[in-house]
Design a protein around this motif. Structure first.
Motif, PDB file in Angstrom:
ATOM      1  N   UNK A 145       0.832  -1.200   0.000  1.00 36.88           N
ATOM      2  CA  UNK A 145       0.000   0.000   0.000  1.00 36.88           C
ATOM      3  C   UNK A 145       0.869   1.254   0.000  1.00 36.88           C
ATOM      4  N   UNK A 146       0.287   2.336  -0.523  1.00 34.80           N
ATOM      5  CA  UNK A 146       0.951   3.646  -0.447  1.00 34.80           C
ATOM      6  C   UNK A 146       0.652   4.230   0.930  1.00 34.80           C
ATOM      7  N   UNK A 147       1.606   4.093   1.845  1.00 37.01           N
ATOM      8  CA  UNK A 147       1.332   4.528   3.211  1.00 37.01           C
ATOM      9  C   UNK A 147       2.477   5.310   3.841  1.00 37.01           C
ATOM     10  N   UNK A 148       3.452   5.723   3.042  1.00 36.48           N
ATOM     11  CA  UNK A 148       4.566   6.536   3.529  1.00 36.48           C
ATOM     12  C   UNK A 148       5.376   5.825   4.601  1.00 36.48           C
ATOM     13  N   UNK A 149       5.369   4.492   4.591  1.00 34.49           N
ATOM     14  CA  UNK A 149       6.108   3.744   5.610  1.00 34.49           C
ATOM     15  C   UNK A 149       6.850   2.600   4.966  1.00 34.49           C
ATOM     16  N   UNK A 150       8.176   2.621   5.083  1.00 39.79           N
ATOM     17  CA  UNK A 150       8.965   1.515   4.577  1.00 39.79           C
ATOM     18  C   UNK A 150       9.352   1.658   3.121  1.00 39.79           C
ATOM     19  N   UNK A 151       9.652   0.516   2.514  1.00 37.48           N
ATOM     20  CA  UNK A 151      10.142   0.500   1.149  1.00 37.48           C
ATOM     21  C   UNK A 151       9.014   0.660   0.138  1.00 37.48           C
ATOM     22  N   UNK A 152       9.400   0.950  -1.094  1.00 34.19           N
ATOM     23  CA  UNK A 152       8.437   1.015  -2.194  1.00 34.19           C
ATOM     24  C   UNK A 152       8.451  -0.315  -2.937  1.00 34.19           C
ATOM     25  N   UNK A 153       7.586  -0.458  -3.920  1.00 36.92           N
ATOM     26  CA  UNK A 153       7.551  -1.695  -4.687  1.00 36.92           C
ATOM     27  C   UNK A 153       8.861  -1.946  -5.429  1.00 36.92           C
ATOM     28  N   UNK A 154       9.514  -0.882  -5.850  1.00 35.61           N
ATOM     29  CA  UNK A 154      10.758  -1.048  -6.609  1.00 35.61           C
ATOM     30  C   UNK A 154      11.970  -1.292  -5.721  1.00 35.61           C
ATOM     31  N   UNK A 155      11.872  -0.965  -4.437  1.00 37.65           N
ATOM     32  CA  UNK A 155      13.029  -1.122  -3.541  1.00 37.65           C
ATOM     33  C   UNK A 155      12.814  -2.192  -2.475  1.00 37.65           C
ATOM     34  N   UNK A 195      14.752   9.004   1.909  1.00 40.29           N
ATOM     35  CA  UNK A 195      15.479   9.740   2.935  1.00 40.29           C
ATOM     36  C   UNK A 195      14.562  10.543   3.848  1.00 40.29           C
ATOM     37  N   UNK A 196      13.372  10.943   3.346  1.00 40.60           N
ATOM     38  CA  UNK A 196      12.490  11.749   4.190  1.00 40.60           C
ATOM     39  C   UNK A 196      11.897  10.948   5.349  1.00 40.60           C
ATOM     40  N   UNK A 197      11.963   9.615   5.247  1.00 45.21           N
ATOM     41  CA  UNK A 197      11.503   8.788   6.366  1.00 45.21           C
ATOM     42  C   UNK A 197      12.575   8.620   7.437  1.00 45.21           C
ATOM     43  N   UNK A 198      13.810   8.981   7.103  1.00 46.09           N
ATOM     44  CA  UNK A 198      14.919   8.792   8.028  1.00 46.09           C
ATOM     45  C   UNK A 198      15.058   9.991   8.961  1.00 46.09           C
ATOM     46  N   UNK A 230      24.353  10.805   4.068  1.00 48.87           N
ATOM     47  CA  UNK A 230      24.500  11.681   2.903  1.00 48.87           C
ATOM     48  C   UNK A 230      25.185  13.004   3.220  1.00 48.87           C
ATOM     49  N   UNK A 231      25.504  13.234   4.500  1.00 46.04           N
ATOM     50  CA  UNK A 231      26.106  14.500   4.885  1.00 46.04           C
ATOM     51  C   UNK A 231      25.150  15.658   4.808  1.00 46.04           C
ATOM     52  N   UNK A 232      23.831  15.382   4.873  1.00 38.03           N
ATOM     53  CA  UNK A 232      22.831  16.446   4.764  1.00 38.03           C
ATOM     54  C   UNK A 232      22.712  17.196   6.081  1.00 38.03           C
ATOM     55  N   UNK A 233      22.415  18.495   6.020  1.00 39.95           N
ATOM     56  CA  UNK A 233      22.157  19.252   7.247  1.00 39.95           C
ATOM     57  C   UNK A 233      20.798  18.858   7.823  1.00 39.95           C
ATOM     58  N   UNK A 234      20.565  19.177   9.076  1.00 44.88           N
ATOM     59  CA  UNK A 234      19.303  18.856   9.717  1.00 44.88           C
ATOM     60  C   UNK A 234      18.178  19.689   9.115  1.00 44.88           C
ATOM     61  N   UNK A 235      17.135  19.018   8.648  1.00 43.97           N
ATOM     62  CA  UNK A 235      15.950  19.683   8.093  1.00 43.97           C
ATOM     63  C   UNK A 235      14.722  18.947   8.566  1.00 43.97           C
ATOM     64  N   UNK A 236      13.593  19.648   8.533  1.00 48.17           N
ATOM     65  CA  UNK A 236      12.326  19.017   8.912  1.00 48.17           C
ATOM     66  C   UNK A 236      11.923  18.048   7.811  1.00 48.17           C
ATOM     67  N   UNK A 237      11.703  16.786   8.143  1.00 55.83           N
ATOM     68  CA  UNK A 237      11.310  15.814   7.101  1.00 55.83           C
ATOM     69  C   UNK A 237       9.978  16.146   6.486  1.00 55.83           C
ATOM     70  N   UNK A 238       9.866  15.920   5.171  1.00 56.67           N
ATOM     71  CA  UNK A 238       8.618  16.138   4.450  1.00 56.67           C
ATOM     72  C   UNK A 238       7.875  14.812   4.279  1.00 56.67           C
ATOM     73  N   UNK A 239       6.623  14.912   3.917  1.00 57.18           N
ATOM     74  CA  UNK A 239       5.808  13.705   3.714  1.00 57.18           C
ATOM     75  C   UNK A 239       6.271  12.981   2.456  1.00 57.18           C
ATOM     76  N   UNK A 240       6.414  11.685   2.556  1.00 61.06           N
ATOM     77  CA  UNK A 240       6.826  10.878   1.403  1.00 61.06           C
ATOM     78  C   UNK A 240       5.837   9.735   1.228  1.00 61.06           C
ATOM     79  N   UNK A 241       5.476   9.461   0.014  1.00 60.72           N
ATOM     80  CA  UNK A 241       4.578   8.345  -0.289  1.00 60.72           C
ATOM     81  C   UNK A 241       5.438   7.150  -0.681  1.00 60.72           C
ATOM     82  N   UNK A 242       5.301   6.057   0.069  1.00 57.30           N
ATOM     83  CA  UNK A 242       5.975   4.806  -0.281  1.00 57.30           C
ATOM     84  C   UNK A 242       4.928   3.828  -0.755  1.00 57.30           C
TER      85      UNK A 242
END
Length: 282
Positions: free
Chosen positions: A218-228, A257-260, A269-281
């Motif tokens: 399901x598309x629930x923004x949690x975990x892996x996608x069908x391709x991964x 990455x937005x789920x992490x 990834x060496x990314x700076x701290x940012x507020x995570x956005x909603x991601x559809x998985x």
């Protein structure tokens, strides 16, 4: 002379309705039709048709053209008692036949289960191991596997179905491993040389796998996608990641990455701290 019945003398398991006058063989007579389960009527008609017909029972077409039991108020019907006795004998015969068929089927199934027992044991063992530790390999077929495992008496079809599920699961795992053994993108491969990144990638893969309770159904923004999904779970099950596996993990994790957490993205990834956005998985 027998007095015509005012209503059907034998219910035969049906609810009878007076339909008024009808025509039969050129005669006008009172007509009733029966509604409900016609099994008893059919069995009785098959074995005691003359007695029932003499009382006034038959078949007719309903308004919607269904064939339904009926009862005609004959001018001089036969007594109902012979029909009743014939009916009881017919139903007793049907019950005996059904019981015998059930006994034979139960015996046949028991024989087949016993014959399949030795074949079923290793297949069941393999399927149980997959369901308990590698359920992602089955994904949408997991419910089929669980239903099979809930049944203790496997027959030929059950063995074949379980064997197909085991083959499918192992094929999925093999394909996932093959994908991870290929070359990775140069920039991910270079970053994955750091042991700290390798450890962080494994931890992040396990984190997403723990979230992926539906195996990307399901598309629930949690975990892996069908391709991964397959590759992600395959990586999460490893004890450690080398540079090549970690490079593939980084490519997969970057898509999610937005789920992490901020700290995980920074380590990976060496990314700076940012507020995570909603991601559809998926």
């Amino acid at each position: 002379m027998t007095v015509p019945y005012n209503e059907p003398p034998l219910a035969l398991g049906l609810a009878w309705t007076d339909r008024g006058l009808g025509r039969r063989y050129g005669h006008t007579m009172q007509l009733w039709t029966g509604e409900g389960d016609t099994a008893s009527f059919s069995a009785a008609w098959k074995r005691a048709k003359p007695e029932l017909e003499a009382c006034g029972y038959s078949w007719t077409r309903s308004e919607d053209q269904r064939l339904v039991p009926c009862f005609w108020r004959l001018p001089e019907p036969a007594p109902a008692e012979p029909a009743r006795q014939a009916l009881e004998a017919a139903l007793a015969a049907v019950a005996a036949e059904q019981a015998e068929r059930a006994r034979r089927e139960e015996e046949r199934v028991a024989t087949e289960v016993a014959r399949c027992a030795s074949r079923a044991r290793p297949i069941r063992r393999d399927l149980e191991a997959i369901v308990s530790a590698h359920a992602w390999q089955l994904r949408r077929q997991l419910s089929d596997a669980e239903a099979l495992l809930a049944n203790d008496a496997w027959r030929e079809w059950d063995c074949e179905q379980a064997a197909r599920l085991v083959t499918t699961a192992r094929g999925n795992a093999t394909r996932a491993t093959a994908r991870l053994s290929g070359p990775s993108l140069p920039h991910w491969h270079e970053r994955a040389a750091d042991p700290a990144v390798q450890a962080a990638a494994l931890q992040a893969c396990r984190f997403l796998s723990d979230l992926d309770l539906d195996w990307a159904a399901d598309r629930n923004s949690a975990g892996w996608s069908q391709s991964t999904c397959w590759s992600g779970h395959c990586l999460a099950e490893r004890a450690s990641l080398d540079q090549g596996a970690a490079a593939h993990a980084l490519a997969l994790l970057h898509q999610h990455r937005r789920q992490l957490t901020d700290s995980s993205r920074r380590a990976l990834f060496g990314e700076p701290e940012t507020a995570p956005e909603t991601e559809l998985a998926l």
